[in-house]
Write a protein that holds these residues in place. Structure first.
Motif, PDB file in Angstrom:
ATOM      1  N   LYS A  73       0.840  -1.211   0.000  1.00  0.00           N
ATOM      2  CA  LYS A  73       0.000   0.000   0.000  1.00  0.00           C
ATOM      3  C   LYS A  73       0.871   1.255   0.000  1.00  0.00           C
ATOM      4  O   LYS A  73       0.595   2.233  -0.704  1.00  0.00           O
ATOM      5  CB  LYS A  73      -0.906  -0.029   1.235  1.00  0.00           C
ATOM      6  N   MET A  74       1.960   1.211   0.786  1.00  0.00           N
ATOM      7  CA  MET A  74       2.869   2.358   0.878  1.00  0.00           C
ATOM      8  C   MET A  74       3.567   2.603  -0.468  1.00  0.00           C
ATOM      9  O   MET A  74       3.711   3.753  -0.917  1.00  0.00           O
ATOM     10  CB  MET A  74       3.913   2.082   1.969  1.00  0.00           C
ATOM     11  N   CYS A  75       3.991   1.518  -1.141  1.00  0.00           N
ATOM     12  CA  CYS A  75       4.663   1.654  -2.438  1.00  0.00           C
ATOM     13  C   CYS A  75       3.713   2.221  -3.495  1.00  0.00           C
ATOM     14  O   CYS A  75       4.107   3.080  -4.303  1.00  0.00           O
ATOM     15  CB  CYS A  75       5.194   0.299  -2.894  1.00  0.00           C
ATOM     16  N   ASN A  76       2.480   1.751  -3.493  1.00  0.00           N
ATOM     17  CA  ASN A  76       1.498   2.254  -4.458  1.00  0.00           C
ATOM     18  C   ASN A  76       1.199   3.728  -4.225  1.00  0.00           C
ATOM     19  O   ASN A  76       0.996   4.494  -5.174  1.00  0.00           O
ATOM     20  CB  ASN A  76       0.212   1.438  -4.370  1.00  0.00           C
ATOM     21  N   LYS A  77       1.193   4.114  -2.958  1.00  0.00           N
ATOM     22  CA  LYS A  77       0.921   5.515  -2.620  1.00  0.00           C
ATOM     23  C   LYS A  77       2.056   6.412  -3.107  1.00  0.00           C
ATOM     24  O   LYS A  77       1.830   7.509  -3.630  1.00  0.00           O
ATOM     25  CB  LYS A  77       0.744   5.650  -1.111  1.00  0.00           C
ATOM     26  N   LYS A  78       3.310   5.930  -2.967  1.00  0.00           N
ATOM     27  CA  LYS A  78       4.477   6.716  -3.373  1.00  0.00           C
ATOM     28  C   LYS A  78       4.772   6.580  -4.866  1.00  0.00           C
ATOM     29  O   LYS A  78       5.625   7.296  -5.399  1.00  0.00           O
ATOM     30  CB  LYS A  78       5.711   6.269  -2.588  1.00  0.00           C
ATOM     31  N   TRP A  98       1.462 -10.265 -12.247  1.00  0.00           N
ATOM     32  CA  TRP A  98       1.471  -9.043 -13.073  1.00  0.00           C
ATOM     33  C   TRP A  98       0.151  -8.996 -13.833  1.00  0.00           C
ATOM     34  O   TRP A  98      -0.212  -9.945 -14.535  1.00  0.00           O
ATOM     35  CB  TRP A  98       2.628  -9.074 -14.066  1.00  0.00           C
ATOM     36  N   SER A  99      -0.589  -7.924 -13.666  1.00  0.00           N
ATOM     37  CA  SER A  99      -1.897  -7.842 -14.310  1.00  0.00           C
ATOM     38  C   SER A  99      -2.348  -6.398 -14.369  1.00  0.00           C
ATOM     39  O   SER A  99      -1.985  -5.573 -13.512  1.00  0.00           O
ATOM     40  CB  SER A  99      -2.918  -8.686 -13.518  1.00  0.00           C
ATOM     41  N   ALA A 100      -3.159  -6.102 -15.358  1.00  0.00           N
ATOM     42  CA  ALA A 100      -3.728  -4.756 -15.469  1.00  0.00           C
ATOM     43  C   ALA A 100      -4.684  -4.470 -14.319  1.00  0.00           C
ATOM     44  O   ALA A 100      -4.984  -3.314 -14.009  1.00  0.00           O
ATOM     45  CB  ALA A 100      -4.456  -4.621 -16.807  1.00  0.00           C
ATOM     46  N   LYS A 101      -5.154  -5.544 -13.661  1.00  0.00           N
ATOM     47  CA  LYS A 101      -6.079  -5.393 -12.542  1.00  0.00           C
ATOM     48  C   LYS A 101      -5.374  -4.900 -11.284  1.00  0.00           C
ATOM     49  O   LYS A 101      -6.001  -4.343 -10.387  1.00  0.00           O
ATOM     50  CB  LYS A 101      -6.755  -6.730 -12.227  1.00  0.00           C
ATOM     51  N   HIS A 102      -4.062  -5.140 -11.198  1.00  0.00           N
ATOM     52  CA  HIS A 102      -3.313  -4.780  -9.995  1.00  0.00           C
ATOM     53  C   HIS A 102      -2.226  -3.766 -10.331  1.00  0.00           C
ATOM     54  O   HIS A 102      -1.557  -3.869 -11.355  1.00  0.00           O
ATOM     55  CB  HIS A 102      -2.660  -6.016  -9.364  1.00  0.00           C
ATOM     56  N   GLU A 103      -2.039  -2.833  -9.443  1.00  0.00           N
ATOM     57  CA  GLU A 103      -0.981  -1.847  -9.626  1.00  0.00           C
ATOM     58  C   GLU A 103       0.354  -2.477  -9.234  1.00  0.00           C
ATOM     59  O   GLU A 103       0.498  -3.015  -8.138  1.00  0.00           O
ATOM     60  CB  GLU A 103      -1.266  -0.610  -8.757  1.00  0.00           C
ATOM     61  N   TYR A 104       1.305  -2.425 -10.148  1.00  0.00           N
ATOM     62  CA  TYR A 104       2.616  -3.050  -9.909  1.00  0.00           C
ATOM     63  C   TYR A 104       3.338  -2.331  -8.771  1.00  0.00           C
ATOM     64  O   TYR A 104       3.446  -1.112  -8.753  1.00  0.00           O
ATOM     65  CB  TYR A 104       3.452  -2.996 -11.195  1.00  0.00           C
ATOM     66  N   ALA A 105       3.861  -3.118  -7.814  1.00  0.00           N
ATOM     67  CA  ALA A 105       4.574  -2.532  -6.668  1.00  0.00           C
ATOM     68  C   ALA A 105       5.937  -3.168  -6.451  1.00  0.00           C
ATOM     69  O   ALA A 105       6.667  -2.776  -5.543  1.00  0.00           O
ATOM     70  CB  ALA A 105       3.729  -2.666  -5.397  1.00  0.00           C
ATOM     71  N   GLY A 106       6.308  -4.173  -7.263  1.00  0.00           N
ATOM     72  CA  GLY A 106       7.629  -4.801  -7.131  1.00  0.00           C
ATOM     73  C   GLY A 106       7.830  -5.545  -5.826  1.00  0.00           C
ATOM     74  O   GLY A 106       8.968  -5.676  -5.360  1.00  0.00           O
ATOM     75  N   ILE A 107       6.747  -6.027  -5.230  1.00  0.00           N
ATOM     76  CA  ILE A 107       6.824  -6.696  -3.932  1.00  0.00           C
ATOM     77  C   ILE A 107       6.096  -8.043  -3.998  1.00  0.00           C
ATOM     78  O   ILE A 107       5.038  -8.144  -4.627  1.00  0.00           O
ATOM     79  CB  ILE A 107       6.240  -5.811  -2.805  1.00  0.00           C
ATOM     80  N   PHE A 108       6.701  -9.065  -3.391  1.00  0.00           N
ATOM     81  CA  PHE A 108       6.114 -10.410  -3.387  1.00  0.00           C
ATOM     82  C   PHE A 108       6.271 -11.034  -2.007  1.00  0.00           C
ATOM     83  O   PHE A 108       7.116 -10.628  -1.215  1.00  0.00           O
ATOM     84  CB  PHE A 108       6.786 -11.287  -4.446  1.00  0.00           C
ATOM     85  N   ARG A 109       5.431 -12.041  -1.746  1.00  0.00           N
ATOM     86  CA  ARG A 109       5.517 -12.734  -0.456  1.00  0.00           C
ATOM     87  C   ARG A 109       5.448 -14.242  -0.660  1.00  0.00           C
ATOM     88  O   ARG A 109       4.753 -14.744  -1.535  1.00  0.00           O
ATOM     89  CB  ARG A 109       4.385 -12.288   0.473  1.00  0.00           C
ATOM     90  N   PHE A 110       6.192 -14.938   0.178  1.00  0.00           N
ATOM     91  CA  PHE A 110       6.231 -16.401   0.157  1.00  0.00           C
ATOM     92  C   PHE A 110       6.216 -16.897   1.598  1.00  0.00           C
ATOM     93  O   PHE A 110       6.537 -16.151   2.525  1.00  0.00           O
ATOM     94  CB  PHE A 110       7.493 -16.891  -0.569  1.00  0.00           C
ATOM     95  N   ARG A 111       5.848 -18.154   1.774  1.00  0.00           N
ATOM     96  CA  ARG A 111       5.758 -18.699   3.127  1.00  0.00           C
ATOM     97  C   ARG A 111       6.541 -20.004   3.245  1.00  0.00           C
ATOM     98  O   ARG A 111       6.488 -20.852   2.349  1.00  0.00           O
ATOM     99  CB  ARG A 111       4.285 -18.932   3.509  1.00  0.00           C
ATOM    100  N   PHE A 112       7.241 -20.131   4.358  1.00  0.00           N
ATOM    101  CA  PHE A 112       8.002 -21.337   4.655  1.00  0.00           C
ATOM    102  C   PHE A 112       7.650 -21.808   6.066  1.00  0.00           C
ATOM    103  O   PHE A 112       7.339 -20.995   6.940  1.00  0.00           O
ATOM    104  CB  PHE A 112       9.508 -21.063   4.560  1.00  0.00           C
ATOM    105  N   TRP A 113       7.712 -23.112   6.255  1.00  0.00           N
ATOM    106  CA  TRP A 113       7.366 -23.700   7.556  1.00  0.00           C
ATOM    107  C   TRP A 113       8.628 -23.785   8.411  1.00  0.00           C
ATOM    108  O   TRP A 113       9.629 -24.386   8.000  1.00  0.00           O
ATOM    109  CB  TRP A 113       6.782 -25.090   7.352  1.00  0.00           C
ATOM    110  N   ARG A 114       8.575 -23.157   9.587  1.00  0.00           N
ATOM    111  CA  ARG A 114       9.744 -23.148  10.464  1.00  0.00           C
ATOM    112  C   ARG A 114       9.313 -23.419  11.906  1.00  0.00           C
ATOM    113  O   ARG A 114       8.586 -22.627  12.516  1.00  0.00           O
ATOM    114  CB  ARG A 114      10.451 -21.795  10.417  1.00  0.00           C
ATOM    115  N   PHE A 115       9.734 -24.559  12.445  1.00  0.00           N
ATOM    116  CA  PHE A 115       9.559 -24.900  13.855  1.00  0.00           C
ATOM    117  C   PHE A 115       8.108 -24.745  14.318  1.00  0.00           C
ATOM    118  O   PHE A 115       7.805 -24.097  15.298  1.00  0.00           O
ATOM    119  CB  PHE A 115      10.496 -24.051  14.726  1.00  0.00           C
ATOM    120  N   GLY A 116       7.205 -25.328  13.530  1.00  0.00           N
ATOM    121  CA  GLY A 116       5.811 -25.378  13.947  1.00  0.00           C
ATOM    122  C   GLY A 116       4.942 -24.241  13.463  1.00  0.00           C
ATOM    123  O   GLY A 116       3.728 -24.244  13.703  1.00  0.00           O
ATOM    124  N   LYS A 117       5.521 -23.249  12.772  1.00  0.00           N
ATOM    125  CA  LYS A 117       4.733 -22.121  12.272  1.00  0.00           C
ATOM    126  C   LYS A 117       5.125 -21.789  10.838  1.00  0.00           C
ATOM    127  O   LYS A 117       6.256 -22.002  10.421  1.00  0.00           O
ATOM    128  CB  LYS A 117       4.955 -20.875  13.142  1.00  0.00           C
TER     129      LYS A 117
END
Length: 595
Positions: free
Chosen positions: A21-26, A112-131
């Motif tokens: 949200k901050m990147c899109n605002k700036k 990447w899509s015309a529906k979303h404003e590009y912000a150059g940010i991605f997220r991934f999830r990994f399992w570490r010690f029960g979480k």
């Protein structure tokens, strides 16, 4: 908010939604200050120079995408980094789309899509010690001469594997820390499953023919149930790492398993008269593997375009998902016969996900998770509060380890234990070595309540490993009470650990505490006229029933001799079994002035 999202941990306290949200605002694409696009994120040593240029996917292709026509093993090709242990795990992950969606959450909205404003940010999830841990990254990737250096897809405008690898490097401190690693660790990181490493020769040591078939059936069953599987050929020396064999396989290298199946190779044209009359079918056990290099394949029986494929019908080919035209392409994907696989491959790492949902049709397992630690509690080795006793080699301190009792309600119970130690080096460049860990299970008395002080002969012992996890599978346990002891190899080694218990019968695993020490100090004054005085000491217990019961008694004899004596009394029950001790001081005087 889902249950997973409630328990989610955000690496570095970076919140994806807020940052985006901050990147899109700036109107500026995200640049990650915790894992900056500099040599700091590439190398272990400070001050190293390189000609590596960090570029965003939009600078490498005019039409970048996270996924192009879904996920497949060819989407994950290893680059110049020696991290086949991670790349092969990602390749295996493409065969379990439910897990892939867990590791790459909300992929459509990250696309990447015309529906979303590009912000150059991605997220991934990994399992570490029960979480599950969410790792946020920018999309600046290491390149040289306009090409990706590390993991990439064979489809030039597909970037999910390169971005996933960057998030993994951030979790491990830098890209260089991904060189060499444990297959089981990577599988566990991308699945949250129970990781197990099978040593093929050890498994086949007794009765090789039956063991071969059992191993095949076990592997097929695990794969069909969504397990992630990776196989490797161990290198005995550094020089053997990535050494190519005459058969096309590579030593010191990991391959993702992409299929395990049995096929009918009875070609109607080539059938003998006997087999036609008797209805015999010829069967062949096959396994398909993916080389993360995207090239270099097995060249023996059942390799691409080999004569063996001529005996397979078109219907069978279609069921296997094979296209005859693709059998002559060097894409790193190949089939081989099971008997050849066990001849060459030395280790199999698989990560299983046990179904704990009672509402599904598949077999249900009961799950229990325990968190604890090996700690000396600041005491010397072997002290009553020491909980870091080491393995059975250290008999004097072994029983100081944490202990867990579990009851098997009826015979033929199957129980699986996964012992995992915490990684204290998460996000750090300097990787602290794991302590060597293992587990012992002993059968104990059915009424045992307290800690074991002398080791009994174990009914099972896991392998000891200096990796993150070890696994122990107990099959056909008989009814009774058992004691689980997780240990480090040596005494005084301290670490946090987690035990996951999976069983096909409902059991309860609980920590065993030491005998309760009752501190009771009182003074009493008695007046007696005779010279020999007797006092009966009784110890009663309140067991939350309508009646208390006496657990021990002792008769004290005191002489009026104007002396003070200290008595150390061993209390016993009515069967003569010791139940505790009492210290008593007796002062007996004939002159009340001294009392």
């Amino acid at each position: 908010m889902t249950r997973l999202e409630k328990s989610l941990r955000h690496y570095g306290n970076q919140n994806y939604e807020k940052l985006k949200k901050m990147c899109n605002k700036k109107k500026q694409p995200f640049v990650d200050t915790l894992f900056p696009p500099t040599n700091q994120s590439l190398f272990l040593e400070q001050g190293r120079s390189s000609d590596i240029v960090w570029k965003r996917p939009g600078e490498l292709h005019s039409d970048p995408h996270l996924f192009v026509e879904g996920a497949s093993p060819n989407d994950v090709t290893q680059g110049i980094l020696g991290n086949c242990w991670f790349v092969s795990a990602c390749s295996a992950l493409t065969h379990n789309l439910k897990l892939l969606a867990q590791v790459i959450p909300d992929a459509d909205n990250q696309e990447w899509s015309a529906k979303h404003e590009y912000a150059g940010i991605f997220r991934f999830r990994f399992w570490r010690f029960g979480k599950w841990v969410e790792v946020v990254i920018d999309d600046l990737l290491p390149t040289r001469e306009g090409k990706l250096l590390f993991a990439r897809s064979k489809t030039p405008n597909e970037f999910w594997s390169a971005l996933l690898e960057k998030a993994f490097a951030k979790l491990y401190g830098c890209y260089e820390n991904l060189v060499g690693g444990h297959l089981s660790d990577a599988l566990q990181d991308v699945s949250g499953g129970v990781a197990e490493t099978l040593h093929v020769k050890k498994f086949l040591k007794n009765d090789p023919c039956d063991s071969q078939l059992k191993l095949f059936n076990d592997l097929k069953s695990a794969f069909d149930n969504g397990a992630l599987i990776v196989a490797a050929i161990a290198a005995r020396t550094k020089e053997e790492i990535e050494e190519s064999l005459n058969c096309g396989l590579v030593k010191g290298h990991a391959y993702a398993v992409s299929a395990v199946c049995t096929i009918d190779i009875s070609n109607p044209v080539q059938k003998s008269l006997t087999s036609c009359i008797m209805g015999f079918k010829q069967k062949q056990n096959l396994i398909r593997l993916q080389n993360p290099w995207g090239e270099k394949e097995w060249n023996g029986a059942w390799s691409d375009d080999s004569v063996e494929w001529q005996s397979v019908s078109e219907d069978q080919i279609n069921v296997m998902g094979v296209q005859r035209g693709s059998l002559d392409s060097d894409d790193g994907d190949f089939w081989m016969p099971w008997e050849s696989f066990v001849q060459y491959f030395t280790d199999i790492s698989l990560c299983q996900l046990f179904n704990t949902n009672a509402l599904t049709m598949t077999k249900r397992y009961y799950e229990q998770i325990i968190f604890s630690e090996w700690t000396t509690n600041g005491k010397k080795s072997g002290a009553p509060d020491d909980r870091a006793g080491g393995c059975l080699n250290f008999q004097a301190t072994f029983c100081n380890n944490p202990q867990y009792i579990f009851d098997i309600p009826s015979s033929n119970c199957s129980v699986m234990f996964a012992l995992t130690q915490n990684d204290p080096s998460e996000g750090l460049k300097k990787r602290e070595p794991f302590v060597t860990i293992g587990m012992h299970v002993m059968k104990v008395e059915n009424n045992r309540q307290h800690r074991l002080h002398q080791a009994m002969h174990p009914i099972a012992t896991s392998d000891y490993a200096s990796g993150r996890s070890v696994y122990l599978h107990l099959q056909s346990l008989s009814r009774g009470r058992y004691l689980l002891v997780p240990t480090t190899f040596a005494p005084k080694e301290q670490a946090l650990f987690m035990i996951r218990v999976y069983s096909d019968q409902q059991i309860r695993t609980k920590s065993v505490v030491g005998e309760k020490s009752v501190v009771w100090e009182e003074d009493f004054l008695f007046h007696r006229s005779n010279n020999r005085q007797q006092y009966k000491l009784e110890i009663w217990a309140d067991n939350n029933t309508s009646r208390d019961h006496m657990i021990a008694h002792y008769v004290i004899t005191a002489l009026i001799d104007n002396e003070q004596r200290k008595l150390f009394i061993q209390l016993t029950d009515h069967n003569g079994n010791p139940v505790g001790t009492v210290d008593i001081t007796v002062s007996a005087f004939d002159d009340p002035m001294y009392l």
